[in-house]
Design a protein around this motif. Structure first.
Motif, mmCIF file in Angstrom:
data_model
loop_
_atom_site.group_PDB
_atom_site.id
_atom_site.type_symbol
_atom_site.label_atom_id
_atom_site.label_comp_id
_atom_site.label_asym_id
_atom_site.label_seq_id
_atom_site.Cartn_x
_atom_site.Cartn_y
_atom_site.Cartn_z
ATOM 1 N N CYS A 45 0.834 -1.216 0.000
ATOM 2 C CA CYS A 45 0.000 0.000 0.000
ATOM 3 C C CYS A 45 0.863 1.258 0.000
ATOM 4 N N TRP A 46 1.932 1.278 0.801
ATOM 5 C CA TRP A 46 2.826 2.433 0.805
ATOM 6 C C TRP A 46 3.518 2.607 -0.539
ATOM 7 N N ALA A 47 3.866 1.483 -1.189
ATOM 8 C CA ALA A 47 4.490 1.563 -2.513
ATOM 9 C C ALA A 47 3.504 2.140 -3.527
ATOM 10 N N LEU A 48 2.239 1.740 -3.453
ATOM 11 C CA LEU A 48 1.218 2.298 -4.350
ATOM 12 C C LEU A 48 1.029 3.792 -4.118
ATOM 13 N N ILE A 49 1.023 4.213 -2.863
ATOM 14 C CA ILE A 49 0.892 5.643 -2.559
ATOM 15 C C ILE A 49 2.068 6.414 -3.146
ATOM 16 N N PHE A 50 3.278 5.852 -3.024
ATOM 17 C CA PHE A 50 4.454 6.514 -3.576
ATOM 18 C C PHE A 50 4.362 6.613 -5.098
ATOM 19 N N ILE A 51 3.926 5.556 -5.755
ATOM 20 C CA ILE A 51 3.794 5.570 -7.214
ATOM 21 C C ILE A 51 2.728 6.567 -7.644
ATOM 22 N N LEU A 52 1.609 6.623 -6.914
ATOM 23 C CA LEU A 52 0.563 7.603 -7.234
ATOM 24 C C LEU A 52 1.075 9.036 -7.073
ATOM 25 N N LEU A 53 1.862 9.286 -6.048
ATOM 26 C CA LEU A 53 2.444 10.625 -5.881
ATOM 27 C C LEU A 53 3.398 10.954 -7.018
ATOM 28 N N LEU A 54 4.168 9.981 -7.449
ATOM 29 C CA LEU A 54 5.111 10.195 -8.544
ATOM 30 C C LEU A 54 4.375 10.500 -9.855
ATOM 31 N N ILE A 55 3.344 9.729 -10.154
ATOM 32 C CA ILE A 55 2.575 9.940 -11.382
ATOM 33 C C ILE A 55 1.837 11.272 -11.343
ATOM 34 N N SER A 56 1.264 11.603 -10.183
ATOM 35 C CA SER A 56 0.533 12.868 -10.101
ATOM 36 C C SER A 56 1.477 14.066 -10.214
ATOM 37 N N SER A 57 2.706 13.924 -9.736
ATOM 38 C CA SER A 57 3.653 15.028 -9.909
ATOM 39 C C SER A 57 4.011 15.209 -11.379
ATOM 40 N N TYR A 58 4.149 14.111 -12.117
ATOM 41 C CA TYR A 58 4.405 14.220 -13.561
ATOM 42 C C TYR A 58 3.226 14.862 -14.286
ATOM 43 N N ILE A 59 2.032 14.513 -13.894
ATOM 44 C CA ILE A 59 0.839 15.083 -14.535
ATOM 45 C C ILE A 59 0.741 16.583 -14.243
ATOM 46 N N THR A 60 1.001 16.975 -13.003
ATOM 47 C CA THR A 60 0.923 18.407 -12.683
ATOM 48 C C THR A 60 2.040 19.200 -13.367
ATOM 49 N N LEU A 61 3.197 18.584 -13.563
ATOM 50 C CA LEU A 61 4.243 19.253 -14.335
ATOM 51 C C LEU A 61 3.818 19.413 -15.794
ATOM 52 N N TYR A 62 3.168 18.393 -16.347
ATOM 53 C CA TYR A 62 2.705 18.468 -17.722
ATOM 54 C C TYR A 62 1.661 19.570 -17.888
ATOM 55 N N LEU A 63 0.813 19.733 -16.880
ATOM 56 C CA LEU A 63 -0.224 20.763 -16.932
ATOM 57 C C LEU A 63 0.288 22.132 -16.476
ATOM 58 N N LYS A 64 1.572 22.224 -16.163
ATOM 59 C CA LYS A 64 2.264 23.457 -15.786
ATOM 60 C C LYS A 64 1.750 24.075 -14.487
ATOM 61 N N HIS A 65 1.441 23.218 -13.533
ATOM 62 C CA HIS A 65 1.105 23.664 -12.176
ATOM 63 C C HIS A 65 2.328 23.372 -11.313
ATOM 64 N N TYR A 66 3.292 24.281 -11.344
ATOM 65 C CA TYR A 66 4.588 24.021 -10.739
ATOM 66 C C TYR A 66 4.536 23.957 -9.214
ATOM 67 N N TRP A 67 3.732 24.802 -8.583
ATOM 68 C CA TRP A 67 3.643 24.777 -7.120
ATOM 69 C C TRP A 67 3.018 23.484 -6.626
ATOM 70 N N ALA A 68 1.973 23.043 -7.305
ATOM 71 C CA ALA A 68 1.337 21.777 -6.908
ATOM 72 C C ALA A 68 2.298 20.610 -7.123
ATOM 73 N N SER A 69 3.036 20.666 -8.218
ATOM 74 C CA SER A 69 3.997 19.596 -8.492
ATOM 75 C C SER A 69 5.102 19.559 -7.445
ATOM 76 N N SER A 70 5.599 20.719 -7.049
ATOM 77 C CA SER A 70 6.659 20.737 -6.040
ATOM 78 C C SER A 70 6.142 20.242 -4.687
#
Length: 104
Positions: A45-70
């Protein structure tokens, strides 16, 4: 001084560590050793949470929401650090339990 109980505990830890079928999950486990299936499930479960955080940071970078990504990247860095602190505190408690009391 090395006592017999400490040697037995070290042997038991070594035997448990040698039986690991998924050593990559120990990074995401709050316990130092994965001894039961519930420990494996919690680590997964912790590994899934980490992967979800990683993917969501990539998505927010793609959408140019830099503060949310950081902020998400900081959370992603905080998760493994917190789990490592939990493992170290459990190991310290286990070592403290093995020490002989002063009255002996």
């Amino acid at each position: 001084m090395i006592t017999r109980s400490k040697l037995v505990e070290q042997l038991r830890d070594y035997q448990i560590r040698s039986q690991h079928k998924c050593p990559a999950l120990t990074v995401f486990s709050p316990k130092p050793l994965l001894s039961t299936w519930t420990d494996v499930a919690v680590a997964f479960c912790w590994a899934l949470i980490f992967i979800l955080l990683l993917i969501s940071s990539y998505i927010t970078l793609y959408l140019k929401h830099y503060w949310a990504s950081s902020a998400i990247v900081c959370l992603g860095i905080f998760v493994p650090i917190r789990l490592r602190i939990a493992r170290q505190s459990l190991a310290r408690k286990r070592d403290r339990r093995l020490l002989l009391p002063l009255s002996m």
